[in-house]
Design a protein around this motif. Structure first.
Motif, mmCIF file in Angstrom:
data_model
loop_
_atom_site.group_PDB
_atom_site.id
_atom_site.type_symbol
_atom_site.label_atom_id
_atom_site.label_comp_id
_atom_site.label_asym_id
_atom_site.label_seq_id
_atom_site.Cartn_x
_atom_site.Cartn_y
_atom_site.Cartn_z
ATOM 1 N N ASP A 172 0.702 -1.321 -0.099
ATOM 2 C CA ASP A 172 -0.031 0.004 -0.090
ATOM 3 C C ASP A 172 0.904 1.186 -0.056
ATOM 4 O O ASP A 172 0.579 2.229 -0.702
ATOM 5 N N PHE A 173 1.856 1.278 0.593
ATOM 6 C CA PHE A 173 2.833 2.284 0.821
ATOM 7 C C PHE A 173 3.380 2.738 -0.697
ATOM 8 O O PHE A 173 3.468 3.716 -0.947
ATOM 9 N N THR A 181 -4.171 5.313 -4.888
ATOM 10 C CA THR A 181 -5.084 4.737 -3.982
ATOM 11 C C THR A 181 -4.890 3.266 -4.190
ATOM 12 O O THR A 181 -4.924 2.584 -5.116
ATOM 13 N N PRO A 182 -4.340 2.593 -2.841
ATOM 14 C CA PRO A 182 -3.922 1.209 -2.912
ATOM 15 C C PRO A 182 -5.205 0.339 -3.139
ATOM 16 O O PRO A 182 -6.271 0.644 -2.884
ATOM 17 N N PRO A 183 -4.803 -0.821 -3.790
ATOM 18 C CA PRO A 183 -6.003 -1.932 -4.210
ATOM 19 C C PRO A 183 -6.853 -2.231 -2.913
ATOM 20 O O PRO A 183 -5.866 -2.205 -1.866
ATOM 21 N N ALA A 184 -8.133 -2.249 -3.096
ATOM 22 C CA ALA A 184 -8.792 -2.691 -1.791
ATOM 23 C C ALA A 184 -8.699 -4.458 -1.479
ATOM 24 O O ALA A 184 -8.678 -4.965 -0.437
ATOM 25 N N ALA A 206 -6.920 -15.494 -3.765
ATOM 26 C CA ALA A 206 -7.117 -14.155 -4.211
ATOM 27 C C ALA A 206 -6.840 -14.097 -5.912
ATOM 28 O O ALA A 206 -5.895 -14.773 -6.439
ATOM 29 N N ALA A 207 -7.426 -13.154 -6.444
ATOM 30 C CA ALA A 207 -7.309 -12.976 -7.844
ATOM 31 C C ALA A 207 -6.133 -12.412 -8.463
ATOM 32 O O ALA A 207 -5.606 -12.537 -9.649
ATOM 33 N N GLY A 236 -3.579 -10.601 -12.736
ATOM 34 C CA GLY A 236 -4.429 -9.342 -12.463
ATOM 35 C C GLY A 236 -3.959 -7.982 -12.742
ATOM 36 O O GLY A 236 -2.718 -7.710 -12.584
ATOM 37 N N ALA A 237 -4.747 -6.957 -13.030
ATOM 38 C CA ALA A 237 -4.218 -5.779 -13.330
ATOM 39 C C ALA A 237 -3.737 -4.957 -12.217
ATOM 40 O O ALA A 237 -2.514 -3.860 -12.547
ATOM 41 N N GLU A 238 -4.284 -5.000 -11.073
ATOM 42 C CA GLU A 238 -3.610 -4.349 -9.961
ATOM 43 C C GLU A 238 -2.236 -4.909 -9.417
ATOM 44 O O GLU A 238 -1.574 -4.474 -9.280
ATOM 45 N N ALA A 239 -2.238 -6.343 -9.639
ATOM 46 C CA ALA A 239 -0.884 -6.923 -9.368
ATOM 47 C C ALA A 239 0.226 -6.407 -10.283
ATOM 48 O O ALA A 239 1.352 -6.178 -10.110
ATOM 49 N N ASP A 240 -0.292 -6.462 -11.593
ATOM 50 C CA ASP A 240 0.539 -5.905 -12.541
ATOM 51 C C ASP A 240 1.127 -4.633 -12.396
ATOM 52 O O ASP A 240 2.393 -4.133 -12.455
#
Length: 263
Positions: A172-173, A181-184, A206-207, A236-240
Motif C-alpha cells: 500500500d505504501f 489509491t491502494p487496491p482494496a 486471491a485473484a 490481475g491488473a492491480e498486481a501488474d
C-alpha cells in the motif's frame, strides 16, 4: 515471520556477507561507480555506516535523534547524498572499521529494546524487529549495488525472506508514495526461495497474484532491477500495476534502473 533474535542473526550475517566482498578491496576499487547514479562502492558503505549511526542514536538518545532530524530539515533532499559522500571521502580502512563497529552496536542495542517499545525514525516509529528487518533490507540492497559494480553475482540466501516480507507489507505504501489509491482486494504472493522452498503471503484464492523467484522479487521491491530483467509474473491488473510501483524502502523511489542489454 522469525522472532527478533533470528532477524538480528540474519542481519549480522548479511552485514558479514557484504563485509567479505569489500574487506580486501584495493583503495582504488572503493571508488568504482555503482548502478546508483553518482554513488561509488565507498558511498554505499558510507551510507550504511551513517544510517547505523542514526539508528543507534534513535535507540540510545531519542531526544538527540529528534534534534538531529530537526536539524536535517533544511537539507532533507540532499542529506543522504551529502553524508554518504562525506564518509566516502575518508580512508577506506577507517570507513570499514566504523561500519563494522556501528553495525555491531546497532545489533546489540536492538537486542536490548523492550518488545512493546517503538523506536523513533525519519518516518513512523518502529518496533525493534521491524527496525532490524529494515536494516537488513538496506544492507542487502546496497550490497547489490556493490556486487553489481564489481561484476559479482548478487548475494542470494534464505535471509531474503525478510526482504520479501517487507516488500509484501509495503504494498500500500508503494501506491501511496505515487499518489495512487491502494487496491482494496488482497494479493497472493508466491515466491521460490534460493533454497527451493515456496514462501507465500495472502489468501490462496486471491485473484491478484505475483509469482516468481524470491531473488527477483527482492531485486524489484528494492528497485535494483528493471522489471523487464526479472522472471516475475503478475495475474490481475492491480498486481501488474504493483510490480511497476513496488518499493520496500522509505523516501523517493529514485530513478528506474535501465533494462540490461538483451532483456
Amino acid at each position: 515471520m522469525a522472532d527478533r533474535a533470528a532477524v538480528l542473526a540474519d542481519l549480522a550475517a548479511e552485514g558479514d556477507a557484504l563485509d567479505a566482498v569489500v574487506a580486501h578491496l584495493e583503495d582504488t576499487a572503493w571508488r568504482t561507480p555503482t548502478p546508483a547514479e553518482g554513488w561509488t562502492v565507498a558511498d554505499s558503505i558510507s551510507h550504511l555506516e551513517w544510517t547505523d549511526r542514526q539508528t543507534l542514536r534513535a535507540l540510545t538518545d531519542p531526544d538527540g535523534f529528534a534534534a538531529a532530524v530537526a536539524a536535517f530539515a533544511d537539507r532533507v533532499d540532499t542529506i543522504v547524498d551529502d553524508e554518504a559522500r562525506a564518509g566516502a571521502a575518508t580512508e577506506p580502512a577507517g570507513l570499514l572499521h566504523r561500519w563494522r563497529t556501528g553495525r555491531t552496536a546497532v545489533s546489540e542495542a536492538l537486542a536490548a529494546v523492550r518488545d512493546d517499545e517503538r523506536i523513533p525514525w525519519f518516518g513512523p516509529p518502529m518496533k525493534a524487529s521491524s527496525m532490524a528487518t529494515a536494516r537488513l533490507m538496506e544492507t542487502w540492497a546496497h550490497g547489490i549495488d556493490v556486487t553489481d559494480a564489481l561484476g559479482l553475482p548478487p548475494t542470494a540466501s534464505d535471509r531474503l525472506r525478510h526482504v520479501a516480507h517487507l516488500g509484501v507489507r509495503t504494498r500500500d505504501f508503494a501506491f501511496l508514495q505515487r499518489g495512487q489509491t491502494p487496491p482494496a482486494e488482497p494479493f497472493r504472493v508466491e515466491l521460490t526461495s534460493p533454497g527451493g522452498d515456496v514462501w507465500s503471503w495472502g489468501p490462496e484464492d486471491a485473484a491478484q497474484r505475483v509469482t516468481g523467484p524470491a531473488l527477483d522479487f527482492c531485486l524489484r521491491v528494492t528497485r535494483r532491477r528493471h522489471r523487464a530483467d526479472l522472471a516475475l509474473a503478475a495475474t490481475g491488473a492491480e498486481a501488474d500495476r504493483w510490480l511497476d510501483l513496488a518499493q520496500a524502502f522509505a523516501g523517493p523511489p529514485g530513478a528506474e534502473r535501465e533494462p540490461r542489454e538483451g532483456a
